[in-house]
Design an enzyme around this catalytic site. Structure first.
Site, mmCIF file in Angstrom:
data_model
loop_
_atom_site.group_PDB
_atom_site.id
_atom_site.type_symbol
_atom_site.label_atom_id
_atom_site.label_comp_id
_atom_site.label_asym_id
_atom_site.label_seq_id
_atom_site.Cartn_x
_atom_site.Cartn_y
_atom_site.Cartn_z
ATOM 1 N N GLN C 124 8.474 -11.729 1.409
ATOM 2 C CA GLN C 124 9.511 -11.759 0.377
ATOM 3 C C GLN C 124 8.940 -11.426 -0.998
ATOM 4 O O GLN C 124 8.102 -12.169 -1.510
ATOM 5 C CB GLN C 124 10.132 -13.164 0.341
ATOM 6 C CG GLN C 124 11.230 -13.323 -0.690
ATOM 7 C CD GLN C 124 11.651 -14.796 -0.865
ATOM 8 O OE1 GLN C 124 10.839 -15.701 -0.719
ATOM 9 N NE2 GLN C 124 12.915 -15.020 -1.155
ATOM 10 N N TYR C 126 9.926 -11.520 -4.386
ATOM 11 C CA TYR C 126 10.889 -11.982 -5.393
ATOM 12 C C TYR C 126 10.211 -12.294 -6.723
ATOM 13 O O TYR C 126 10.342 -11.576 -7.694
ATOM 14 C CB TYR C 126 11.619 -13.232 -4.878
ATOM 15 C CG TYR C 126 12.933 -12.960 -4.171
ATOM 16 C CD1 TYR C 126 13.089 -11.842 -3.346
ATOM 17 C CD2 TYR C 126 14.021 -13.825 -4.312
ATOM 18 C CE1 TYR C 126 14.288 -11.614 -2.693
ATOM 19 C CE2 TYR C 126 15.219 -13.588 -3.668
ATOM 20 C CZ TYR C 126 15.359 -12.482 -2.859
ATOM 21 O OH TYR C 126 16.537 -12.254 -2.224
ATOM 22 N N GLU C 242 18.352 -19.875 1.998
ATOM 23 C CA GLU C 242 17.011 -20.439 2.035
ATOM 24 C C GLU C 242 17.065 -21.950 1.818
ATOM 25 O O GLU C 242 16.332 -22.707 2.409
ATOM 26 C CB GLU C 242 16.150 -19.770 0.968
ATOM 27 C CG GLU C 242 14.683 -20.155 1.040
ATOM 28 C CD GLU C 242 13.862 -19.553 -0.102
ATOM 29 O OE1 GLU C 242 14.389 -18.700 -0.834
ATOM 30 O OE2 GLU C 242 12.703 -19.955 -0.246
ATOM 31 N N SER C 380 12.877 -24.240 -8.192
ATOM 32 C CA SER C 380 12.249 -25.537 -8.459
ATOM 33 C C SER C 380 13.308 -26.637 -8.490
ATOM 34 O O SER C 380 14.493 -26.367 -8.679
ATOM 35 C CB SER C 380 11.516 -25.505 -9.797
ATOM 36 O OG SER C 380 12.447 -25.525 -10.855
ATOM 37 N N ASN C 381 12.872 -27.861 -8.297
ATOM 38 C CA ASN C 381 13.844 -28.962 -8.290
ATOM 39 C C ASN C 381 14.541 -29.115 -9.647
ATOM 40 O O ASN C 381 15.662 -29.621 -9.712
ATOM 41 C CB ASN C 381 13.156 -30.260 -7.869
ATOM 42 C CG ASN C 381 12.857 -30.256 -6.366
ATOM 43 O OD1 ASN C 381 12.985 -29.215 -5.707
ATOM 44 N ND2 ASN C 381 12.482 -31.400 -5.834
ATOM 45 N N GLU C 382 13.879 -28.665 -10.698
ATOM 46 C CA GLU C 382 14.557 -28.671 -12.005
ATOM 47 C C GLU C 382 15.729 -27.692 -11.983
ATOM 48 O O GLU C 382 16.814 -27.990 -12.475
ATOM 49 C CB GLU C 382 13.575 -28.287 -13.121
ATOM 50 C CG GLU C 382 12.546 -29.362 -13.469
ATOM 51 C CD GLU C 382 11.430 -29.484 -12.444
ATOM 52 O OE1 GLU C 382 11.272 -28.564 -11.612
ATOM 53 O OE2 GLU C 382 10.731 -30.516 -12.450
#
Lengths: 375, 403, 395
Positions: C124, C126, C242, C380-382
């Protein structure tokens, strides 16, 4: 009540700081870590020349008459450089035991080698089954005429691959976890029957599994006696805690500085990511964890020479703090650096790994919280 | 580096303890132990503060020339720490630690002469008019109007979260005197007599459920209230400077003494509580939680010692340090109150209306449990008031980290 | 409301379990991801391909299994419980759906079979050094030149690119308008001249991710997927897919079982660590959090089986799932005590390497450090919290 440093201590800090800056930048450090031996004898020699190896010892022993605060200053600066040379095991742990509890003859025979930088020492106290209880000792010391014969295995002995000498805890009498009956022995690594399996550790240091098979030592290898062995050992580990607390301050400060700097310069969505309040507050929390750790580090190092109960409580309280703070600061520093924080290339991950090991070293948060509660 | 107190400091500590022993009489002590929100009845507060006044200790933070106690930084720390540790009443801050420093710094000689002595002697009860319904963390957006009418200001608007306004004789207010320029520039600092026609007070009922007239906070309404020109402190439109100056004073306090005391009480209480046939203290999980809080208070104390030993007399401890103390101290207060409520289990449920819980009815379940749940709810305020902990983090981000 | 499985589902579970037990390569049971060769990665993939079970999430016409949502769930559970190495996600979970949704017939015909058989390994392309959370800031340029695009740029965090035959790539084809507007989705043969792969060694000592440099790489225009400058739509579609599998509940369950096993074997003052009330409490807390996550996932699943696609709620699964994974690896590392310290990365092990300390301590700290990535990658979790704030809370 005074939290300020003396002029000598400030000079000492400046000296170690500039030594680390000049000789131990991240690239040099990684070269040393990746070298065959995993440490630099040259740096160690310079430590001796600069007087770092003599710093905490009394003048009668040939030292510079410092104490825990001087060790604290040194360890904090060594922490900033992620220095791997075995200052902690040689000077703080083994040197400390020798200077506080060894006989005059033992001191005369062993301290000059430490102060002069000729000998590296390792403290072999943990065992495969002992976890964090230093009093859980299966290694045996059987009396044999004037001397003793040692048998057993010591686990994850830091700096053992480099060491010339060990201080080894071994059971003279009693059951596996009795507090009484443990002796501390000075053993040459070259003695017959000593073997090691050497390996690197997570934080770029080296350690060994050390096996003693019918190792004969003379009677004057015993420091103190069987009734005092464990309390001497525990005192040394508390001094070790004071030192690694200071070391961790160096790591946390470096991580916090690097993270703030990164967030000020890294741009996403057209602005520095440090302009996002969510990330700012995270960095503020990292800063507060660091400040709290500073307080506890000063506190424990001022209390190391007080009575046993005070000392234990202070050491365990401080160890829990740096365990938690170190983990928080390390994890957040990686997170805020994003993918870059995950790479070997950046120092961030290496500070994080050393902080992770520090949480385990001498007992983790759970262990010390229990010890704190029972003190 | 040295953790020990000097002989003088030790002597001073003994003096403080002796004073507390004498002045902290059972009537006051009882209300302090039972209070849901940290306040006791008005007359007892005043009695206590007058005792401090007679001792010369009413104002530890004031300069000696105005009647301050003249403590060294270490003495100030010892003094506050001992008071907290004993659980003595807090000095009502609005006069002594809020408006007085502003008057000293920005007031005229006449204002100093008129207000300071009465504050010092606790003759006048003050309250604080800052927040408004639309202006919380963003204080500078405040709307309460003060129009210039020649010899007086004509005030209209409302203030909210005003602690103990029902007792107050005077209120100090931030008011809008101009809409020109930046929002901060049109604000003025005004002293208003609560007995002026057009001022009214409405209680706000908090989660801890106060009884009538024992509420902690209020909304204060101003309707065509005439305030004499001489009640303006500092220059017109420069009240924001006064406000910022004041906020630093509000935060730089030690917390560990009070936290130690609360935890000691909790430990004592837990010893009497049974869980699975043994004392709660013998429960490994509970004692681990308790030990961790005790440890955190120890950290707090070490930080306070480090910070306060570092300032010289007369200085502030700086915005970073005071914000850190406020944030950590209030977080710990909340954690401690939460563990206390967990400890008492189902006896946290009965609701006692009387705010001071000073009736002679015995507590339901066991002695001493009645104020615990209300306090848990009450201390939620601590991370909101005096600049929310989010705002404190903003301050640290800016002032310390340079973000 | 009903959380029981039907008897058909039970029968399916038995069938799935038996198939795995009978067919999973013996030498890969319990294998460490860091140890795997390219062939190891593909071994189970190829067995599943033969069985026709390699792409359960695909529509049947393209080779999916036609399972119900519940059956797919059961399959994932059984696979995780056994600890199988999942089929390569880059093709099956990422690119495949893109191709059958946005690709033309020719692309469907050549890309999908290669993904299923495992013959083509995809990676991938990206992220870029300057485009992480802000993916739309990407700068890799593709300029049309006759029948080709000429691609220049620099991709980063490319997982297992060292094994890849092809890369699906986001490139900038237009500079007009919003940054999102000029992005295209391109398939690039990794053997094309001008492509260099540089390994990135991560803090766990492993080589999992790479940088990919593209210098005047000539890509036939027929490898453009969808329309030029419409690649952002595809990128978002892919990221949504994803995230949906990322909760990893079943794998976390297995990891907790292993943690408990380790804690049973570790001694504290002579007693199993598992009997320490502190430690047991922390495992219980993890299990409870995991149960909450499991039911959140089941709820999402239920709405999915009614035809609603994974919405922004999948961000919750990502955040909570990765946080739990991180806590499990952390506690596992704590469990082994001093033996978390020895560190001999895969890459540094000689032939006569011998494990240090108990077998179960092997690799636990590596796994801990490796798992720190999970709150960073895949958005990211943010960023996930931003998504929830915007899409769910309407902030």
């Amino acid at each position: 009540m005074d939290f300020s440093f003396t002029e000598e201590q400030t000079l000492l800090r400046n000296m170690v700081q500039s030594f680390v800056q000049d000789n131990y930048d991240f690239d040099s450090r990684m070269k040393i870590v990746r070298s065959e031996e995993g440490m630099s004898r040259e740096i160690w020699g310079q430590f001796a020349e600069l007087g770092l190896l003599a710093a905490p010892f009394s003048e009668e022993m040939g030292g510079l008459d410092g104490g825990p605060i001087d060790i604290m200053v040194i360890m904090e600066e060594l922490g900033r450089g992620l220095v791997v040379e075995p200052y902690l095991p040689t000077v703080v742990l083994c040197g400390g035991i020798l200077s506080r509890h060894a006989s005059a003859a033992q001191q005369e025979a062993n301290l000059p080698g430490i102060l002069g930088g000729e000998h590296i020492w390792a403290l072999a106290y943990s065992e495969p089954q002992s976890r964090f209880n230093a009093g859980d000792v299966l290694t045996s010391a059987k009396a044999d005429g004037e001397g003793f014969v040692l048998n057993g295995t010591k686990a994850v002995v830091a700096a053992a691959p480099w060491a010339d000498k060990f201080i080894v805890s071994a059971r003279i009498s009693g059951e596996q976890r009795d507090r009484n009956g443990i002796g501390l022995f000075i053993v040459d690594k070259s003695a017959s029957g000593v073997s090691t399996q050497d390996y690197p550790t997570v934080d770029g240091n080296r350690a060994s599994e050390v096996t003693f098979e019918n190792v004969a030592v003379s009677g004057d290898a015993l420091i103190g006696d069987a009734t005092t062995g464990l309390s001497i050992l525990e005192e040394a580990l508390d001094h070790g805690i004071g030192a690694i607390c200071a070391e961790s301050l160096g790591h946390m400060k470096s991580l916090n500085d690097a993270t703030v700097e990164y967030c000020k310069t890294r741009k996403q969505f057209g602005v520095p990511i440090g302009s996002f309040q969510v990330l700012q507050h995270r960095m503020v929390d990292m800063f507060m964890e660091y400040e709290q750790s500073v307080s506890m580090t000063y506190m424990v190092n001022m209390k190391l020479s007080e009575g046993e109960e005070e000392r234990r409580k202070a050491a365990s309280g401080a160890k829990v703090q740096i365990g938690k703070s170190g983990r928080f600061v390390g994890q957040e520093a990686v997170q805020l650096h994003g993918g870059m924080g995950m790479t070997e290339e950046l120092s961030v991950g290496h500070y994080f790994k050393r902080l992770t090991v520090i949480d385990t070293q001498f007992g983790n948060v759970d262990h010390h919280l229990k010890r704190f509660a029972s003190a | 580096m040295d953790l020990s107190y000097s002989a003088e400091d030790n002597a001073f500590r003994e003096e403080v303890r002796a004073f507390i022993k004498e002045a902290f009489t059972p009537d006051i002590r009882r209300e302090c132990e039972r209070s849901k929100n940290g306040y006791i009845s008005k007359d007892l507060h005043i009695t206590w503060q007058k005792r401090l006044y007679e001792k010369g200790w009413a104002a530890p933070n004031w300069p000696v020339e105005h009647g301050g106690a003249g403590f060294t930084p270490t003495q100030k720390f010892i003094y506050t720490h001992e008071m907290e540790a004993a659980g003595a009443p807090h000095t009502i801050p609005f006069g002594m630690t809020m408006v007085a420093p502003v008057i000293m710094k920005f007031g005229t000689e006449e204002q100093k002469a008129q207000y300071l002595p009465d504050i010092l002697a606790s003759n006048v009860w003050w309250c604080q008019g800052y927040s408004e319904p639309g202006s919380g963390s963003d204080l500078a957006s405040l709307q309460m109007k003060a129009e210039d009418k020649g010899d007086h200001f004509l005030c209209n608007g409302s203030k909210i979260w005003t602690s103990m306004a029902q007792h107050a004789d005077m209120i100090f207010c931030l008011v809008r005197t101009s809409n020109e320029g930046k929002r901060q520039q049109g604000i003025s600092f005004l002293l208003i007599d609560m007995n002026t026609p057009g001022v009214s007070v409405a209680p706000l009922i908090t989660l801890d459920g106060p009884a009538k007239d024992q509420q902690e906070i209020n909304q204060v309404f101003f309707e065509d209230v005439k305030v004499p020109k001489e009640n303006l402190v500092g220059n017109l439109n420069e009240g924001w400077t006064c406000a910022k100056y004041l906020l630093e004073f509000e935060r730089g306090n030690p917390y560990s003494g009070g936290l130690h005391r609360t935890l000691d009480k909790l430990r004592e209480l837990a010893g009497d509580i049974e869980a699975d046939g043994a004392s709660l203290l013998e429960n490994a999980d509970f004692s681990a939680k308790l030990a961790d809080l005790e440890r955190q208070v120890m950290v707090m104390e070490a930080t306070e010692l480090r910070i306060f030993s570092d300032v010289s007399a007369g200085d502030n401890i700086g915005p970073g340090s005071s914000s850190m103390l406020k944030t950590r101290g209030t977080e710990l207060q909340k954690d401690v109150s939460e563990l206390a409520m967990e400890a008492i289990g189902q006896y946290g449920l009965p609701f006692v209306e009387d705010t001071l819980a000073s009736t002679n009815e015995s507590d339901i379940g066991m002695a001493g449990v009645a104020p615990i749940t209300p306090r848990y709810f009450n201390v939620r305020k601590t991370s909101i008031y005096a600049g929310s902990n989010e705002i404190q983090r903003n301050i640290i981000a800016k002032a310390v980290l340079g973000l | 409301m009903d959380v029981e499985f039907t008897s058909e589902d039970q029968a399916f579970r038995a069938e799935a379990r038996k198939f795995i037990e009978d067919n999973y390569p013996k030498h890969l049971i319990g294998a460490d991801r860091g140890d795997l060769s390219k062939e190891d990665f593909l071994a189970w993939h190829k067995i599943l391909a033969e069985k026709g079970w390699v792409a359960p999430s695909w529509p049947e016409e393209f080779g999916g299994t036609g399972w119900t949502v519940t059956q797919k769930y059961i399959w994932n559970e059984e696979s995780a419980a056994f600890g199988t190495i999942p089929p390569l996600p880059f093709g099956i979970a990422m690119l495949g759906p893109v191709i059958y949704t946005f690709g033309n017939q020719a692309q469907k015909d050549w890309v999908l079979p290669g993904i299923k058989s495992g013959e083509t390994w995809w990676c991938q392309g990206y992220s870029e050094p300057g485009a992480g959370s802000d993916l739309a800031g990407l700068k890799t340029r593709a300029v049309r030149d006759g029948d080709d695009y000429i691609v220049n740029g620099h991709k980063i965090w490319t997982t297992l690119a060292q094994h890849a035959d092809w890369m699906f790539c986001l490139v900038r084809t237009g500079a007009e308008g919003k940054p999102q507007a000029g992005i295209s989705f391109l398939l690039i043969d990794m053997k094309t001249p001008g492509i260099t792969v540089r390994p990135i060694i991560t803090i766990d000592g492993g080589h999992e991710v790479n940088e990919v440099f593209l210098e005047d790489v000539r890509v036939p225009a027929e490898h453009l997927v969808g329309e030029e400058n419409k690649g952002w739509t595809i990128a978002k579609f892919l990221l949504g897919n994803e995230r949906s599998g990322i909760a990893g509940v079943a794998r976390s369950k297995k990891a907790i079982d292993r943690l408990r096993e380790i804690a049973r074997g570790e001694l504290e003052d002579g007693a199993p660590l598992l009997e320490s009330s502190d430690f047991a409490r922390r495992i219980s807390e993890l299990e409870i959090d995991l149960t909450a996550l499991e039911y959140t996932e089941l709820r999402t699943l239920a709405s999915e089986s009614k035809g609603q696609g994974p919405g922004p709620e999948s961000s919750i699964l990502k955040i909570k799932g990765t946080e739990i994974q991180q806590r499990i690896t952390e506690l596992t590392m704590e469990a082994v005590g001093n033996y978390a310290s020895p560190w001999v990365p895969q890459l540094d092990r000689g032939d006569n390497y011998r494990a240090i300390g108990p077998d179960h301590a092997e690799g636990v700290s590596q796994t801990y450090f490796n798992t720190r990535k999970t709150s960073i990658y895949g958005g990211s979790n943010e960023i996930q919290r931003n998504i929830i704030a915007k899409m769910v809370l309407g902030l």
